[in-house]
Write a protein that holds these residues in place. Structure first.
Motif, PDB file in Angstrom:
ATOM      1  N   VAL A  50       0.870  -1.191   0.000  1.00  0.00           N
ATOM      2  CA  VAL A  50       0.000   0.000   0.000  1.00  0.00           C
ATOM      3  C   VAL A  50       0.898   1.229   0.000  1.00  0.00           C
ATOM      4  CG1 VAL A  50      -1.800   1.247   1.241  1.00  0.00           C
ATOM      5  CG2 VAL A  50      -1.708  -1.261   1.350  1.00  0.00           C
ATOM      6  N   ARG A  56      -1.392   3.438   4.294  1.00  0.00           N
ATOM      7  CA  ARG A  56      -0.764   2.242   4.873  1.00  0.00           C
ATOM      8  C   ARG A  56      -1.254   2.028   6.300  1.00  0.00           C
ATOM      9  NH1 ARG A  56       5.040   2.996   3.668  1.00  0.00           N
ATOM     10  NH2 ARG A  56       4.265   2.607   1.580  1.00  0.00           N
ATOM     11  N   LYS A  58      -4.098   3.085   7.566  1.00  0.00           N
ATOM     12  CA  LYS A  58      -5.519   2.707   7.501  1.00  0.00           C
ATOM     13  C   LYS A  58      -5.695   1.240   7.103  1.00  0.00           C
ATOM     14  CE  LYS A  58      -7.418   7.275   6.701  1.00  0.00           C
ATOM     15  NZ  LYS A  58      -7.823   8.263   5.704  1.00  0.00           N
ATOM     16  N   TYR A  59      -4.866   0.795   6.169  1.00  0.00           N
ATOM     17  CA  TYR A  59      -4.914  -0.610   5.754  1.00  0.00           C
ATOM     18  C   TYR A  59      -4.566  -1.515   6.937  1.00  0.00           C
ATOM     19  CZ  TYR A  59      -3.296  -4.964   3.561  1.00  0.00           C
ATOM     20  OH  TYR A  59      -3.093  -6.279   3.244  1.00  0.00           O
ATOM     21  N   TYR A  60      -3.543  -1.113   7.682  1.00  0.00           N
ATOM     22  CA  TYR A  60      -3.110  -1.893   8.861  1.00  0.00           C
ATOM     23  C   TYR A  60      -4.257  -1.992   9.866  1.00  0.00           C
ATOM     24  CZ  TYR A  60      -0.914  -2.567  13.445  1.00  0.00           C
ATOM     25  OH  TYR A  60      -0.603  -2.998  14.719  1.00  0.00           O
ATOM     26  N   LYS A  62      -7.456  -1.711   9.418  1.00  0.00           N
ATOM     27  CA  LYS A  62      -8.552  -2.524   8.892  1.00  0.00           C
ATOM     28  C   LYS A  62      -8.233  -4.017   8.990  1.00  0.00           C
ATOM     29  CE  LYS A  62     -11.827  -1.987   5.193  1.00  0.00           C
ATOM     30  NZ  LYS A  62     -12.103  -1.522   3.869  1.00  0.00           N
ATOM     31  N   LYS A  63      -6.997  -4.344   8.622  1.00  0.00           N
ATOM     32  CA  LYS A  63      -6.646  -5.763   8.567  1.00  0.00           C
ATOM     33  C   LYS A  63      -6.235  -6.347   9.918  1.00  0.00           C
ATOM     34  CE  LYS A  63      -4.179  -9.242   5.972  1.00  0.00           C
ATOM     35  NZ  LYS A  63      -3.246  -9.546   4.908  1.00  0.00           N
TER      36      LYS A  63
END
Ligand code: XBP
Ligand code: MG
Length: 253
Positions: A50, A56, A58-60, A62-63
């Protein structure tokens, strides 16, 4: 079509800033804010898919932190990222990350040969300034006619926007330029903008796909430290100089 312009990515291409700069700065920022998030090198390898520090994070969340809630996530993430940038700049001021082999030499040779140079990166502008100023000196910022960085364009790499932005700002056609990249997202971006690309890999990207690259090298090399060619046409060159770039640019790649 003669080669006139070199356009450089920054993170992973000019220096190994991801591991020794960005990753360290993210973790220090989390700690300073009392967050119990700590990114390992292995996790960061995945998160690098990302582009853009805020996306990056935000992705972290979420996941890996799906329970985490905040009533103003955008501002919260922006504030973490602002702190991360100031820490990154401090790390660069302390000389945390050197340039990769051949980078300074190639800049000097390109300038002497009258090639124009620019930067096209996803990272925040302050980070580029800090890396360049601390490795080459403040005056080296003027070596780059355009520094395209961060969210000056709406879509980050792998979109072609940042390269297109640089081409337009330099008023140059893509076929007179060569891009320098280290990652899958980077070559996709450069290719979208119509550019030929030379890849130098690093520990995070040596397994990436680089379809359409003019050559894939271990690094730019030095006269006493030859590059390793991972993919590309055979050449007399053992390090990247202007003659080799002209040779690459003349190829169909
Ligand atoms: C670089 C990035 C950036 C940096 C971190 O990609 O994706 O997000 O990792 O910098 P590229 P910021 O090398 O393809 O330009 O935190 O300032 O985004
Ligand atoms: Mg890169």
């Amino acid at each position: 079509m003669a080669l006139e312009v070199l356009i450089f990515d920054v993170d992973g291409t000019l220096a190994n800033t991801e591991k020794d700069g960005h990753l360290v700065a993210f973790n220090l920022a989390f700690k300073e804010l009392g967050l119990d998030w700590e990114w390992s090198n292995e996790l960061y390898h995945e998160l690098l898919n990302v582009t853009g520090g805020q996306l990056r994070i935000k992705y972290y969340l979420k996941k890996y932190k799906s329970d985490f809630q905040h009533n103003d996530l955008d501002n919260f993430v922006a504030s973490i990222h602002k702190l991360k940038t100031s820490i990154y700049v401090r790390l660069m001021d302390e000389g945390a990350v050197p340039l990769r082999p051949g980078v300074e030499r190639l800049f000097n040779e390109a300038r002497a040969a009258g090639l124009r140079m620019a930067i096209a990166t996803t990272t925040t502008p302050a980070n580029v300034d800090a890396l360049i100023a601390n490795t080459l000196g403040k005056e080296a910022l003027d070596w780059f006619e355009v520094i395209g960085a961060g969210d000056v364009v709406p879509n980050l790499k792998p979109a072609g926007d940042i390269y297109t932005y640089v081409l337009e700002a330099m008023n140059i056609d893509a076929d007179k330029c060569l891009a320098f990249e280290d990652s899958y997202n980077g070559i996709i971006s450069a290719t979208q903008a119509g550019l030929k690309t030379l890849i130098t890999v690093n520990e995070y990207t040596d397994t990436h796909e680089f379809e359409g690259a003019c050559a894939i090298l271990s690094n730019l090399g030095e006269p006493d430290q030859p590059f390793e060619m991972i993919k590309g046409n055979s050449t007399e060159s053992t390090f990247v100089d202007v003659a080799y770039l002209q040779e690459l640019h003349a190829q169909h790649c």
